[in-house]
Design a protein around this motif. Structure first.
Motif, PDB file in Angstrom:
ATOM      1  N   ASP A 105      -8.488   9.096   8.528  1.00  0.00           N
ATOM      2  CA  ASP A 105      -9.537   8.103   8.735  1.00  0.00           C
ATOM      3  C   ASP A 105      -9.209   6.772   8.069  1.00  0.00           C
ATOM      4  OD1 ASP A 105     -11.258   9.971  10.075  1.00  0.00           O
ATOM      5  OD2 ASP A 105     -11.668  10.855   8.124  1.00  0.00           O
ATOM      6  N   ALA A 106      -7.964   6.637   7.595  1.00  0.00           N
ATOM      7  CA  ALA A 106      -7.621   5.470   6.785  1.00  0.00           C
ATOM      8  C   ALA A 106      -7.127   4.322   7.656  1.00  0.00           C
ATOM      9  CB  ALA A 106      -6.578   5.839   5.747  1.00  0.00           C
ATOM     10  N   HIS A 107      -8.007   3.774   8.462  1.00  0.00           N
ATOM     11  CA  HIS A 107      -7.619   2.672   9.338  1.00  0.00           C
ATOM     12  C   HIS A 107      -7.246   1.421   8.544  1.00  0.00           C
ATOM     13  CE1 HIS A 107      -8.705   4.656  13.116  1.00  0.00           C
ATOM     14  NE2 HIS A 107      -9.688   5.216  12.432  1.00  0.00           N
ATOM     15  N   ASP A 108      -7.686   1.350   7.280  1.00  0.00           N
ATOM     16  CA  ASP A 108      -7.356   0.185   6.471  1.00  0.00           C
ATOM     17  C   ASP A 108      -5.890   0.167   6.063  1.00  0.00           C
ATOM     18  OD1 ASP A 108      -7.715   2.407   4.862  1.00  0.00           O
ATOM     19  OD2 ASP A 108      -8.635   1.312   3.210  1.00  0.00           O
ATOM     20  N   GLN A 109      -5.137   1.246   6.328  1.00  0.00           N
ATOM     21  CA  GLN A 109      -3.719   1.279   5.991  1.00  0.00           C
ATOM     22  C   GLN A 109      -2.833   0.854   7.164  1.00  0.00           C
ATOM     23  OE1 GLN A 109      -1.820   2.964   3.253  1.00  0.00           O
ATOM     24  NE2 GLN A 109      -3.545   3.393   1.930  1.00  0.00           N
ATOM     25  N   VAL A 110      -3.379   0.786   8.360  1.00  0.00           N
ATOM     26  CA  VAL A 110      -2.580   0.450   9.539  1.00  0.00           C
ATOM     27  C   VAL A 110      -1.965  -0.935   9.362  1.00  0.00           C
ATOM     28  CG1 VAL A 110      -2.664   0.018  12.022  1.00  0.00           C
ATOM     29  CG2 VAL A 110      -3.939   1.936  11.052  1.00  0.00           C
ATOM     30  N   PRO A 111      -0.642  -1.079   9.557  1.00  0.00           N
ATOM     31  CA  PRO A 111       0.029  -2.350   9.246  1.00  0.00           C
ATOM     32  C   PRO A 111      -0.585  -3.577   9.902  1.00  0.00           C
ATOM     33  CG  PRO A 111       1.651  -0.639   9.650  1.00  0.00           C
ATOM     34  CD  PRO A 111       0.313  -0.030   9.966  1.00  0.00           C
ATOM     35  N   SER A 112      -1.021  -3.471  11.151  1.00  0.00           N
ATOM     36  CA  SER A 112      -1.501  -4.653  11.861  1.00  0.00           C
ATOM     37  C   SER A 112      -2.836  -5.173  11.358  1.00  0.00           C
ATOM     38  CB  SER A 112      -1.608  -4.359  13.363  1.00  0.00           C
ATOM     39  OG  SER A 112      -2.534  -3.311  13.597  1.00  0.00           O
ATOM     40  N   SER A 113      -3.551  -4.367  10.576  1.00  0.00           N
ATOM     41  CA  SER A 113      -4.869  -4.804  10.105  1.00  0.00           C
ATOM     42  C   SER A 113      -5.069  -4.571   8.606  1.00  0.00           C
ATOM     43  CB  SER A 113      -5.978  -4.083  10.882  1.00  0.00           C
ATOM     44  OG  SER A 113      -5.848  -2.676  10.738  1.00  0.00           O
ATOM     45  N   VAL A 114      -4.007  -4.289   7.910  1.00  0.00           N
ATOM     46  CA  VAL A 114      -4.126  -3.937   6.498  1.00  0.00           C
ATOM     47  C   VAL A 114      -4.521  -5.146   5.650  1.00  0.00           C
ATOM     48  CG1 VAL A 114      -1.733  -4.410   5.846  1.00  0.00           C
ATOM     49  CG2 VAL A 114      -2.998  -2.568   4.694  1.00  0.00           C
ATOM     50  N   ASP A 115      -5.238  -4.864   4.575  1.00  0.00           N
ATOM     51  CA  ASP A 115      -5.609  -5.875   3.593  1.00  0.00           C
ATOM     52  C   ASP A 115      -4.434  -6.018   2.618  1.00  0.00           C
ATOM     53  OD1 ASP A 115      -6.565  -7.323   1.438  1.00  0.00           O
ATOM     54  OD2 ASP A 115      -8.460  -6.222   1.285  1.00  0.00           O
ATOM     55  N   LEU A 116      -3.828  -7.195   2.584  1.00  0.00           N
ATOM     56  CA  LEU A 116      -2.648  -7.396   1.743  1.00  0.00           C
ATOM     57  C   LEU A 116      -2.944  -7.204   0.257  1.00  0.00           C
ATOM     58  CD1 LEU A 116      -0.741 -10.358   3.403  1.00  0.00           C
ATOM     59  CD2 LEU A 116      -0.027  -7.975   3.224  1.00  0.00           C
ATOM     60  N   ASP A 117      -4.149  -7.520  -0.163  1.00  0.00           N
ATOM     61  CA  ASP A 117      -4.495  -7.304  -1.564  1.00  0.00           C
ATOM     62  C   ASP A 117      -4.444  -5.820  -1.908  1.00  0.00           C
ATOM     63  OD1 ASP A 117      -4.810  -9.975  -2.143  1.00  0.00           O
ATOM     64  OD2 ASP A 117      -6.971  -9.982  -1.753  1.00  0.00           O
ATOM     65  N   MET A 118      -4.853  -4.978  -0.958  1.00  0.00           N
ATOM     66  CA  MET A 118      -4.782  -3.541  -1.186  1.00  0.00           C
ATOM     67  C   MET A 118      -3.338  -3.079  -1.270  1.00  0.00           C
ATOM     68  SD  MET A 118      -4.325  -0.409   0.569  1.00  0.00           S
ATOM     69  CE  MET A 118      -5.024  -0.481   2.221  1.00  0.00           C
ATOM     70  N   VAL A 119      -2.476  -3.614  -0.402  1.00  0.00           N
ATOM     71  CA  VAL A 119      -1.060  -3.257  -0.443  1.00  0.00           C
ATOM     72  C   VAL A 119      -0.459  -3.650  -1.786  1.00  0.00           C
ATOM     73  CG1 VAL A 119       1.204  -3.626   0.607  1.00  0.00           C
ATOM     74  CG2 VAL A 119      -0.823  -3.482   2.054  1.00  0.00           C
ATOM     75  N   ARG A 120      -0.783  -4.847  -2.241  1.00  0.00           N
ATOM     76  CA  ARG A 120      -0.260  -5.305  -3.527  1.00  0.00           C
ATOM     77  C   ARG A 120      -0.726  -4.401  -4.669  1.00  0.00           C
ATOM     78  NH1 ARG A 120      -1.841 -10.475  -1.172  1.00  0.00           N
ATOM     79  NH2 ARG A 120       0.051 -11.604  -0.538  1.00  0.00           N
ATOM     80  N   ALA A 121      -1.980  -3.969  -4.623  1.00  0.00           N
ATOM     81  CA  ALA A 121      -2.512  -3.102  -5.673  1.00  0.00           C
ATOM     82  C   ALA A 121      -1.792  -1.756  -5.685  1.00  0.00           C
ATOM     83  CB  ALA A 121      -4.017  -2.895  -5.469  1.00  0.00           C
ATOM     84  N   VAL A 122      -1.509  -1.213  -4.501  1.00  0.00           N
ATOM     85  CA  VAL A 122      -0.820   0.069  -4.417  1.00  0.00           C
ATOM     86  C   VAL A 122       0.589  -0.052  -4.978  1.00  0.00           C
ATOM     87  CG1 VAL A 122       0.107   1.796  -2.821  1.00  0.00           C
ATOM     88  CG2 VAL A 122      -2.220   0.935  -2.509  1.00  0.00           C
ATOM     89  N   PHE A 123       1.304  -1.106  -4.586  1.00  0.00           N
ATOM     90  CA  PHE A 123       2.664  -1.295  -5.096  1.00  0.00           C
ATOM     91  C   PHE A 123       2.645  -1.579  -6.597  1.00  0.00           C
ATOM     92  CE2 PHE A 123       4.062  -1.151  -0.833  1.00  0.00           C
ATOM     93  CZ  PHE A 123       5.447  -1.075  -0.835  1.00  0.00           C
ATOM     94  N   GLU A 124       1.611  -2.270  -7.063  1.00  0.00           N
ATOM     95  CA  GLU A 124       1.527  -2.573  -8.496  1.00  0.00           C
ATOM     96  C   GLU A 124       1.517  -1.293  -9.322  1.00  0.00           C
ATOM     97  OE1 GLU A 124       1.885  -5.075 -11.454  1.00  0.00           O
ATOM     98  OE2 GLU A 124       1.429  -5.935  -9.495  1.00  0.00           O
ATOM     99  N   THR A 125       0.797  -0.276  -8.847  1.00  0.00           N
ATOM    100  CA  THR A 125       0.734   0.998  -9.562  1.00  0.00           C
ATOM    101  C   THR A 125       1.926   1.883  -9.247  1.00  0.00           C
ATOM    102  OG1 THR A 125      -1.682   1.011  -9.701  1.00  0.00           O
ATOM    103  CG2 THR A 125      -0.580   3.140  -9.818  1.00  0.00           C
TER     104      THR A 125
END
Length: 255
Positions: A105-125
């Protein structure tokens, strides 16, 4: 004041107040290691350490947020003060971004619509945090006669598995955050292994499997103890063990 025996190995596990990390701490303590519970929440960390002690193991907690340099440096100072060295570092702390490892159900992870701030937070950890902790603990690891580093990755990190349209990940939505962060972590593992091989410090990545944890809303089919056992096997490697590898319960995981 140092309170660990000079003959007792010391292991630091990040994100060890619950889930796989906590089970790893419990299993290593049962094998005779002194375990250091790294946790962002000091109360939860101390509760986990107290549970290990109640079961007959040796444990203490350190406040450790892998994205906060001050807590990482303070944790290293505490380990140096209490133990004088570090034998095993397990980089277990991680986040998924969406809250689920297998994001049906994690549509927020799909590359074409992902929130870049979320991606940055994941990589930060999941990536930068591992670099920060590992580098802070390396001076202590170098004091060990047989140091080991284990990075907790995921089968989702495998480019071979996730790129197969008929493979086990074919039904999952694409991920621009969690899966790529774990792919980066396995690549980072190889680079650390290449650098530290000459120093006799093996560095390996492990995929625990689909474990029943908060991160997948407890839909995993493996227990935390089963997932932790893969991590523990790499944590107790002998000096002739592999380095720069990526392993699961089934053996080597394809890159």
């Amino acid at each position: 004041m140092r309170d660990e025996s000079t003959h007792q190995e010391v292991a630091l596990i990040t994100g060890a107040n619950k889930g796989i990390g906590r089970s790893v701490a419990e299993q290593l303590a049962a094998l005779g290691m002194a375990v250091v519970i790294g946790a962002r929440d000091p109360l939860r960390g101390e509760e986990a350490a107290a549970a290990v002690r109640a079961a007959g193991g040796r444990a203490y907690a350190v406040t450790l947020d892998v994205t906060d340099p001050a807590t990482v440096q303070e944790a290293a100072r505490r380990v140096e003060e209490r133990s004088g060295r570090l034998d095993v570092l397990i980089n277990n702390a991680g986040i998924t971004g969406s809250g689920q490892v297998s994001p049906a159900d994690a549509h927020d992870q799909v590359p074409s619509s992902v929130d870049l701030d979320m991606v940055r937070a994941v990589f930060e950890t999941n990536v930068f945090g591992v670099i920060q902790v590992t580098n802070a603990m390396l001076p202590l690891l170098r004091r060990s006669p047989a140091p080991r580093v284990v990075n907790v990755s995921s089968h989702a990190a495998s480019l071979s598995l996730t790129s197969d349209p008929d493979g086990p990940f074919a039904a999952l939505l694409p991920s621009a955050a969690y899966a790529p962060s774990k792919t980066a972590l396995t690549a980072l593992t190889v680079q650390y292994a290449n650098e530290l091989r000459r120093d006799g410090i093996p560095v390996n990545a492990v995929a625990p499997g689909f474990v029943d944890t908060d991160s997948n809303n407890h839909t995993g089919f493996l227990t935390v103890a089963q997932g932790a056992s893969c991590v523990v096997r790499l944590a107790v490697l002998g000096t002739d063990g592999p380095t720069g590898g990526f392993f699961g319960a089934e053996g080597p995981v394809p890159w």
